[in-house]
Design a protein around this motif. Structure first.
Motif, PDB file in Angstrom:
ATOM      1  N   TYR A  97      76.947 125.060  16.500  1.00 46.24           N
ATOM      2  CA  TYR A  97      77.991 123.952  16.691  1.00 46.24           C
ATOM      3  C   TYR A  97      77.662 122.904  17.668  1.00 46.24           C
ATOM      4  O   TYR A  97      77.962 121.757  17.401  1.00 46.24           O
ATOM      5  CB  TYR A  97      79.462 124.701  16.830  1.00 46.24           C
ATOM      6  N   ASP A 149      81.844 122.494   9.518  1.00 50.44           N
ATOM      7  CA  ASP A 149      82.089 121.742  10.662  1.00 50.44           C
ATOM      8  C   ASP A 149      82.961 120.422  10.125  1.00 50.44           C
ATOM      9  O   ASP A 149      82.018 119.533   9.603  1.00 50.44           O
ATOM     10  CB  ASP A 149      80.841 121.270  11.226  1.00 50.44           C
ATOM     11  N   THR A 151      87.553 123.459  13.378  1.00 51.18           N
ATOM     12  CA  THR A 151      87.131 122.309  13.275  1.00 51.18           C
ATOM     13  C   THR A 151      88.083 121.080  12.772  1.00 51.18           C
ATOM     14  O   THR A 151      87.637 120.131  13.020  1.00 51.18           O
ATOM     15  CB  THR A 151      85.790 122.168  12.435  1.00 51.18           C
ATOM     16  N   VAL A 199      74.980 124.820  10.207  1.00 56.12           N
ATOM     17  CA  VAL A 199      76.344 125.406  10.373  1.00 56.12           C
ATOM     18  C   VAL A 199      76.707 125.921   8.904  1.00 56.12           C
ATOM     19  O   VAL A 199      77.339 127.180   9.082  1.00 56.12           O
ATOM     20  CB  VAL A 199      77.630 124.235  10.453  1.00 56.12           C
TER      21      VAL A 199
END
Lengths: 317, 323
Positions: free
Chosen positions: A213, A66, A121, A59
Motif C-alpha cells: 500500500y 486500493d 481505502t 495491491v
C-alpha cells in the motif's frame, strides 16, 4: 501445445495480443491512426494512468484493492504545485512523502486490524479528497508550477516522446524485476494466493501488505506530481474515477482480482488498450467520449468473462 | 466469545464482547440520536419543518439505493453500478416522457432492472467477481446514458414534477415512497423465503448450494432488485430536479450507499442484512454533513470526518463480521 497451456497463455498475454490486433486494425482502417504523432499522444496520455496501475497491480496481486489512488493522484498534483516555488526537490518530495504516509497508514490499518481493504481505502478516498480540498482552499485556489526544472520533468521531450513516458517505462521495468525476481515479489504472490498458507510458511504477511500500500500511495502521488508538472498547475478537479480506470486496466491485463496471479506487462498493456480504444473512437470523429465509455465497459465485461471461462478451462484439465 | 477465557483482567474481558455487540446493534441509532440532540441544542432553526424536509428529501436517493445495496452485500457481493443506473433511468425518463410520465417511469425502471440483470448474470452464471462485473456496468451504463441524452434536459411534465415536489400531510411524496420501500425490503428480508435464502447464500455459499438452494437464481434476483431500486432513485431524483442530467446524476452514490450499509453494521462479508440500520446509516451521514456545514465547517472537513466515521464503524462492527 495443449489446452491448458493455451488458456494460460491467453490469460497472461491476452491483453498484449488484443492490443496488437487493435493497432493493426486501426492502422488499416484510419490513415491518421498509425502516425508517430498519434502514437506519441496515446503513449503520453496513458503514462500517468500506467504509473498508478503499476502500484495497483501489486495491491491486487496481494489480494487487496486500493480505491484511494484517484484522490492521491490529485493530492500529489496539488502538493507538487504547492511546493514548486521552493524548488524541484520539494516539488517532488512533498507529494511523495504525504502520499507515502497515507499509503502507510492504510496499509497498517489493513494489516493490523484485518479490516477489508475496500472499506479502508474507501475511507482513504474520502479523507484524502478532504485533505486536498483543505490545502486548495476548498478547491478555490489553483497553485501554479513556478519551477522551470520541475515543469521540464513533465513537459520536456527526448526523441519525440515526453519525459513521463520514459519515467513510466523505467518504473515498469523496476516493478517487473521487483515482482518477478525478488523475495518481496514472491511474498506478494504468496499472500494473494493463500494468506494463511503464506503466514504458516513464514512469509511476513503484515509487512508485505503494508509495503504494497505504501508503493501504491507513492506511485499515485508521483503520477499526480508529474501530471502537475506537465500541466504547470495542480488542478483540483482531476482524478475522479481514476481508481476505477486503474482497476479496469489491471483486470483487463489479466491480473485476477482474487489475487495471487498477474503481472506488470498485462497492466501496462491494459492501460494502452484503454488509450487505443479512445484514440480509435476519436478517429471516427462523429462518436463522442460517451461512446468510448460504452465500448470500454463492454470491453471490460468481455475480458472478465473470457478470463473466467479460461480459468475454468484450466481447472478442468 | 473466545476472549472470555483468553484475556486477563476479568471484568473487562467479560465486558468487551458485550460492548462490541451493543455498538454493533445500536451504535448507529445512538449516533443519530446524539447528533439530533446536538443539533436541537446548538443549531439555530434546526427544528424548522422546512429544514427537516430538505434533509429528508436530499437523503432519499441514497436511502433507496442503499436498500438494494444491503441486499447485494448480504450475498457477499457489491454493486458499483447503481449511480450509472440512476443516470440511465434519468435518460430513459426524458426520452419516453412524450408517452406520458407513467409509461416513461415504467420504461426507466425496466431499464434499470435490465442493467441489474446483466450484472447479476455475470455474477451468478458466469462467476465473475461482483466488483468487476458491476465496475464494467458502472463504466458502460454511464456512457450509454450520455449517448442517449448527451446534455442536461429540463422538462415541464406536470405529473412528473408533482411526483418530485408534492407532499401529503406535509411529508414529501418521495420520502413516503422511500419509507414504503424500506418497509417492503424489511419484510422481504425478515419474513420471506427469498430473504432467508439471500442471507444463507451470503453466509455460506457452498453449503447453500449443497442444501439445494437456487443460489444462481437468488443472486440474479438480488442484482435485478438493486438495479430496479437504483432506477427508482434516479427517477425520483430527476423528478425532484425537474431536469435529467445523465453526466452527474448519481455520481459516487455507490460509495455513499456502501458507507450507509457498513455504518449500519451489515458486514461486507455477507450473511447478515440490517435494513433499518442501513437507513439509519444513510441518515447519519446526511445529518453529519448537514451539521458540519451548518456550523460553517468546510466540505474538506466533512469528508475527513466521514472517513473517520466509516473506519470507526467498521472497526466497531468487525468482531462478529469477520467470523
Amino acid at each position: 501445445m495443449n489446452r491448458e497451456q493455451t488458456s494460460r497463455l491467453l490469460q497472461q498475454h491476452g491483453a498484449v495480443m488484443v492490443l496488437a490486433l487493435l493497432v493493426i486494425v486501426g492502422s488499416l482502417a484510419f490513415e491518421s491512426f498509425a502516425t508517430p504523432a498519434n502514437a506519441a499522444s496515446v503513449v503520453v496520455s496513458s503514462s500517468f494512468l500506467a504509473i498508478i496501475a503499476i502500484g495497483m497491480t501489486f495491491v491486487i496481486i496481494s489480494g487487496g484493492i486500493d480505491l484511494s489512488v484517484g484522490s492521491l493522484f490529485v493530492l500529489g498534483g496539488v502538493l507538487a504545485a504547492y511546493g514548486s516555488p521552493y524548488g524541484m526537490l520539494v516539488a517532488l518530495l512533498l507529494p511523495l512523502a504525504v502520499c507515502g504516509v497515507v499509503g502507510l497508514l492504510q496499509g497498517l490499518v489493513i494489516a493490523r486490524t484485518g479490516m477489508a481493504p475496500f472499506i479502508v481505502t474507501l475511507a482513504g478516498l474520502l479523507g484524502v479528497r478532504g485533505l486536498m480540498l483543505a490545502i486548495s482552499d476548498e478547491g478555490a485556489t489553483t497553485y501554479l508550477v513556478k519551477d522551470r526544472a520541475f515543469a521540464a520533468l513533465g513537459q520536456g521531450e527526448l526523441l519525440g516522446l515526453s519525459h513521463p513516458v520514459y519515467i513510466t517505462g523505467a518504473l515498469a521495468l523496476l516493478a517487473m524485476v521487483l515482482l518477478q525476481r525478488t523475495g518481496f515479489g514472491q511474498n506478494v504472490y504468496a499472500i494473494g494466493g493463500n494468506e494463511q498458507a503464506a503466514a504458516l510458511m513464514g512469509v511476513p504477511v503484515a509487512r508485505t501488505k503494508v509495503l504494497v500500500y505504501v508503493m501504491s500511495g507513492l506511485l499515485a502521488g508521483l503520477a499526480g506530481a508529474l501530471n502537475a508538472a506537465r500541466l504547470s498547475s495542480g488542478v483540483t478537479i482531476l482524478g475522479i474515477g481514476l481508481e476505477l480506470d486503474a482497476i479496469a486496466a489491471v483486470v483487463i491485463g489479466g491480473t485476477l482480482l482474487t489475487g495471487g496471479a498477474g503481472g506488470i506487462t498485462g497492466s501496462v498493456a491494459g492501460v494502452l488498450l484503454l488509450g487505443v480504444i479512445q484514440s480509435l473512437i476519436n478517429q471516427v470523429g462523429s462518436l463522442t467520449s460517451a461512446f468510448q465509455q460504452v465500448v470500454s465497459g463492454v470491453f471490460l465485461a468481455l475480458v472478465v468473462v473470457a478470463q473466467r471461462l479460461l480459468s475454468k478451462a484450466q481447472r478442468l484439465t | 466469545m473466545a476472549e472470555l477465557t483468553s484475556r486477563r483482567g476479568g471484568r473487562i474481558a467479560v465486558l468487551k464482547p458485550q460492548v462490541f455487540a451493543w455498538v454493533q446493534d445500536y451504535g448507529v441509532y445512538a449516533a443519530v440520536l446524539t447528533l439530533l440532540l446536538f443539533n436541537v441544542l446548538f443549531t439555530p432553526h434546526f427544528l424548522d419543518a422546512a429544514n427537516f424536509r430538505t434533509q429528508l428529501v436530499q437523503v432519499t436517493p441514497v436511502v433507496i439505493v442503499s436498500l438494494g445495496m444491503a441486499l447485494v452485500i448480504g450475498t457477499q457481493g457489491i454493486d458499483l453500478s447503481v449511480g450509472s443506473v440512476m443516470a440511465l433511468a434519468a435518460a430513459l425518463t426524458v426520452l419516453y416522457l412524450g408517452y406520458g410520465w407513467l409509461p416513461a417511469v415504467v420504461v426507466a425502471v425496466i431499464g434499470g432492472a435490465v442493467a441489474g440483470l446483466a450484472g447479476g448474470a455475470l455474477v451468478a452464471y458466469v462467476g465473475v467477481q461482483p466488483i468487476v462485473a458491476t465496475l464494467a456496468l458502472l463504466v458502460g451504463v454511464r456512457g450509454l446514458a450520455n449517448v442517449l441524452v448527451p446534455q442536461l434536459v429540463e422538462f415541464r411534465n406536470p405529473g412528473l414534477i408533482a411526483l418530485g415536489s408534492s407532499s401529503v400531510a406535509g411529508i414529501p411524496v418521495i420520502v413516503l415512497i422511500a419509507a414504503a420501500l424500506t418497509v417492503i425490503v424489511l419484510f422481504v428480508v425478515r419474513r420471506t423465503t427469498f430473504g432467508r435464502q439471500v442471507v444463507a447464500i451470503g453466509g455460506n455459499r457452498s453449503a447453500s448450494e449443497l442444501s439445494g438452494l437456487p443460489v444462481k437464481r437468488v443472486l440474479l434476483t438480488v442484482y435485478v432488485l438493486s438495479g430496479l431500486l437504483a432506477a427508482l432513485a434516479g427517477v425520483l431524483a430527476t423528478a425532484r430536479l425537474q431536469a435529467s442530467d445523465p453526466t452527474s446524476l448519481g455520481l459516487f452514490i455507490e460509495l455513499s450507499a456502501i458507507t450507509a450499509v457498513v455504518v449500519g453494521g451489515t458486514p461486507l462479508t455477507g450473511g447478515r442484512i440490517r435494513v433499518l440500520s442501513t437507513v439509519m446509516g444513510a441518515l447519519l451521514m446526511q445529518l453529519l454533513a448537514a451539521t458540519l456545514i451548518k456550523h460553517n465547517l468546510p466540505q474538506s472537513w466533512t469528508q475527513m470526518v466521514q472517513a473517520v466515521i466509516i473506519l470507526a464503524a467498521v472497526y466497531a462492527t468487525r468482531k462478529r463480521g469477520t467470523r
